[in-house]
Design a protein around this motif. Structure first.
Motif, mmCIF file in Angstrom:
data_model
loop_
_atom_site.group_PDB
_atom_site.id
_atom_site.type_symbol
_atom_site.label_atom_id
_atom_site.label_comp_id
_atom_site.label_asym_id
_atom_site.label_seq_id
_atom_site.Cartn_x
_atom_site.Cartn_y
_atom_site.Cartn_z
ATOM 1 N N THR A 153 51.953 18.487 40.273
ATOM 2 C CA THR A 153 52.178 19.905 40.000
ATOM 3 C C THR A 153 50.831 20.578 39.766
ATOM 4 O O THR A 153 49.916 19.976 39.197
ATOM 5 N N GLY A 154 50.731 21.811 40.219
ATOM 6 C CA GLY A 154 49.535 22.601 39.935
ATOM 7 C C GLY A 154 48.393 22.438 40.906
ATOM 8 O O GLY A 154 47.331 23.031 40.701
ATOM 9 N N LEU A 155 48.567 21.667 41.989
ATOM 10 C CA LEU A 155 47.499 21.543 42.983
ATOM 11 C C LEU A 155 47.673 22.672 43.998
ATOM 12 O O LEU A 155 48.643 22.682 44.748
ATOM 13 N N PRO A 156 46.754 23.649 44.038
ATOM 14 C CA PRO A 156 46.923 24.773 44.968
ATOM 15 C C PRO A 156 46.677 24.358 46.407
ATOM 16 O O PRO A 156 46.004 23.356 46.685
ATOM 17 N N ASN A 157 47.219 25.136 47.321
ATOM 18 C CA ASN A 157 47.030 24.827 48.737
ATOM 19 C C ASN A 157 45.736 25.409 49.296
ATOM 20 O O ASN A 157 45.472 25.290 50.490
ATOM 21 N N LYS A 158 44.920 26.035 48.422
ATOM 22 C CA LYS A 158 43.615 26.545 48.832
ATOM 23 C C LYS A 158 42.616 26.259 47.711
ATOM 24 O O LYS A 158 42.860 26.617 46.560
ATOM 25 N N LEU A 159 41.506 25.602 48.049
ATOM 26 C CA LEU A 159 40.450 25.308 47.089
ATOM 27 C C LEU A 159 39.145 25.925 47.572
ATOM 28 O O LEU A 159 38.910 26.012 48.780
ATOM 29 N N VAL A 160 38.304 26.333 46.631
ATOM 30 C CA VAL A 160 37.046 26.992 46.975
ATOM 31 C C VAL A 160 35.883 26.107 46.530
ATOM 32 O O VAL A 160 35.871 25.597 45.400
ATOM 33 N N ALA A 161 34.909 25.908 47.425
ATOM 34 C CA ALA A 161 33.728 25.113 47.105
ATOM 35 C C ALA A 161 33.023 25.698 45.882
ATOM 36 O O ALA A 161 32.944 26.911 45.705
ATOM 37 N N GLY A 162 32.520 24.797 45.031
ATOM 38 C CA GLY A 162 31.823 25.243 43.837
ATOM 39 C C GLY A 162 32.734 25.491 42.651
ATOM 40 O O GLY A 162 32.287 26.016 41.637
ATOM 41 N N GLU A 172 48.643 18.676 51.431
ATOM 42 C CA GLU A 172 47.590 19.303 52.228
ATOM 43 C C GLU A 172 47.051 20.552 51.539
ATOM 44 O O GLU A 172 47.775 21.275 50.875
ATOM 45 N N PHE A 173 45.752 20.810 51.719
ATOM 46 C CA PHE A 173 45.158 22.037 51.193
ATOM 47 C C PHE A 173 43.999 22.471 52.076
ATOM 48 O O PHE A 173 43.403 21.654 52.781
ATOM 49 N N ASP A 174 43.714 23.781 52.048
ATOM 50 C CA ASP A 174 42.561 24.326 52.755
ATOM 51 C C ASP A 174 41.346 24.274 51.847
ATOM 52 O O ASP A 174 41.458 24.376 50.635
ATOM 53 N N VAL A 175 40.177 24.154 52.444
ATOM 54 C CA VAL A 175 38.923 24.208 51.698
ATOM 55 C C VAL A 175 38.157 25.445 52.155
ATOM 56 O O VAL A 175 37.866 25.596 53.343
ATOM 57 N N LYS A 176 37.869 26.354 51.228
ATOM 58 C CA LYS A 176 37.139 27.576 51.525
ATOM 59 C C LYS A 176 35.673 27.407 51.114
ATOM 60 O O LYS A 176 35.357 26.705 50.153
ATOM 61 N N ALA A 177 34.786 28.058 51.846
ATOM 62 C CA ALA A 177 33.357 27.991 51.537
ATOM 63 C C ALA A 177 33.086 28.632 50.182
ATOM 64 O O ALA A 177 33.847 29.475 49.702
ATOM 65 N N ALA A 178 31.974 28.236 49.550
ATOM 66 C CA ALA A 178 31.605 28.765 48.242
ATOM 67 C C ALA A 178 31.529 30.287 48.292
ATOM 68 O O ALA A 178 31.016 30.877 49.248
ATOM 69 N N GLY A 179 32.060 30.932 47.258
ATOM 70 C CA GLY A 179 32.038 32.380 47.199
ATOM 71 C C GLY A 179 33.214 33.047 47.877
ATOM 72 O O GLY A 179 33.370 34.261 47.783
#
Length: 447
Positions: free
Chosen positions: A235-244, A360-367
């Protein structure tokens, strides 16, 4: 305590039936594994068989890479031929001609409209002293100009329609060319996926054989049985994560069975790639955990096991806090988290959930701004006895689970979030399963 073997059948299937997995043709996307007999599902591949499978996987990958490179050259040439500016393809020539015809028709209509304006002005400019012949001539000129303008407007509409149709055909041809190349790209990614899985299975089988030779008791270890009522839910793992950034989530391990479990281990691992799906980015990820009995944050070990749960009584559960930190240098891409639970008893019995759940989750660039996020959803656990699979490369975004029945349920992914699935999600799963399967646990100090 004996070696974990609940997932061994899935790995054995993958490495002993390379023909079902090594295909790099478009048909691979809809292929289903051949039905396996009970004896075939229980058999364990030899190191020689694993070496042969790894060698075939390498050959298939090399072939797919060459095909992709040749396809890229062909794509560039095709797109040049389909260029409306200077392309030589018949569709490009026709589109350019239709575009020019529409431009000429527009100019003709503009001129005709101006002629109407001029004719009206000439008629209005006649004075009361104008003769009947002069007035008749002006009215005739206006009438003819209006007829010409009407014809010009009709011609312009037709020319615009023809130009739009020609451009649409040209665009369709370009899209078809890109899609054809995409098949080769996906084939190369799938071939790489199988290669990674085969290499991982071989390496771990060799390690297992070496460890078995060093076992003073000479035990091979018994088979563990699947336990559907031992669950691990995220629970609580988002499907989008941001670097940093760091993300906290949790896993609840529940013993829904009617038996006591002396030691419960949770398996948590994270895999990620860049947007191409070919470059691993795991080194930028740091996974930590804590539990009620071990509240201090600890780094996940190399085997991806969390041993802070301990014993679980029937109906009891334990919560594990997890923290996933992404380095600022983490490239944008896609990732997956694999979760499973296992138990070992002092009397030698063992088992666990019959599959690895994948989130599964997406990884977004820092910022980056993640935008609207939702909790990542798990796969649907494969039920014992179910030999069906979801088509590899399908449009579903549902994750995959390996079962104990010799089946590998694999999915593809939407274009927005699933490059890792199309680029080797099945292989990542098999590689993780291989690591999970071959880890040997002993009694005493090694427990």
């Amino acid at each position: 305590m004996k070696i974990r073997r609940v997932l061994a059948t899935a790995v054995a299937l993958a490495v002993t039936t390379p023909a079902a997995l090594l295909s790099v043709s478009p048909a691979y996307a809809d292929a289903k594994p051949a039905a396996q007999t009970q004896d075939q599902r229980k058999s364990k591949p030899t190191i020689k068989e694993l070496e042969e499978a790894a060698a075939e996987a390498q050959k298939a990958y090399d072939k797919a890479v060459k095909a992709e490179a040749a396809g890229r050259v062909e794509l560039d040439k095709t797109l040049d031929d389909l260029s409306e500016a200077n392309g030589t393809h018949p569709l490009a020539v026709a589109s350019a001609a239709a575009k020019q015809a529409a431009k000429d028709a527009a100019a003709a209509k503009t001129a005709a409209d101006q002629a109407v304006t001029d004719a009206k002005a000439a008629l209005d400019a006649l004075t009361e002293d104008a003769t009947e012949e002069e007035r008749t001539a002006a009215e005739t000129a206006l009438s003819e100009a209006e007829a010409t303008a009407t014809a010009a407007a009709t011609a312009k509409t037709a020319a615009d329609t023809a130009a739009a149709e020609a451009r649409e055909k040209l665009d369709d041809a370009r899209v078809a060319a890109v899609r054809a190349y995409g098949v080769l790209q996906n084939a190369a990614k799938d071939a790489l996926a199988v290669k990674v899985a085969a290499d991982a299975a071989l390496a771990k089988a060799i390690k297992e054989a070496e460890e078995a030779g060093e076992d003073e008791e000479g035990e091979e270890g018994g088979d563990c049985e699947p336990e559907l009522d031992l669950t691990a839910e995220v629970t609580g793992l988002p499907n989008k994560l941001v670097a940093g950034t760091s993300t906290d989530f949790s896993v609840r391990v529940t013993n829904g069975s009617d038996r006591h479990m002396d030691e419960v281990l949770t398996y948590v691992s994270v895999y990620a790639t860049d947007t191409s799906g070919l470059k691993d980015t795991d080194k930028f990820f740091r996974l930590q955990w804590s539990t009620k009995s071990a509240p201090k944050w600890q780094n996940a070990d190399a085997d991806n096991y969390i041993d802070g749960v301990g014993a679980l009584k029937p109906g009891a559960h334990a919560d594990i806090k997890l923290r996933l930190t992404l380095d600022k240098a983490t490239p944008a891409g896609n990732g997956v988290a694999f979760i499973a639970a296992d138990f070992f008893n002092e009397d030698g019995t063992c088992g666990g959930a019959p599959g690895l759940d994948m989130y599964e989750f997406d990884v977004k660039a820092a910022g980056s701004k993640p935008g609207k996020t939702e909790d990542a959803k798990p796969s649907t656990t494969t039920k014992p006895g179910n030999t069906g699979t979801a088509p590899q490369g399908s449009a579903s975004a549902t994750p995959v689970t390996t079962g104990t029945n010799g089946s590998l349920a694999a999915t593809g992914s939407s274009s927005a979030t699933t490059s890792i699935a199309l680029a080797g999600g099945a292989a990542v799963l098999l590689g993780a399963a291989a690591v999970f399967v071959v880890r040997r646990r002993k009694t005493g100090a090694d427990a």
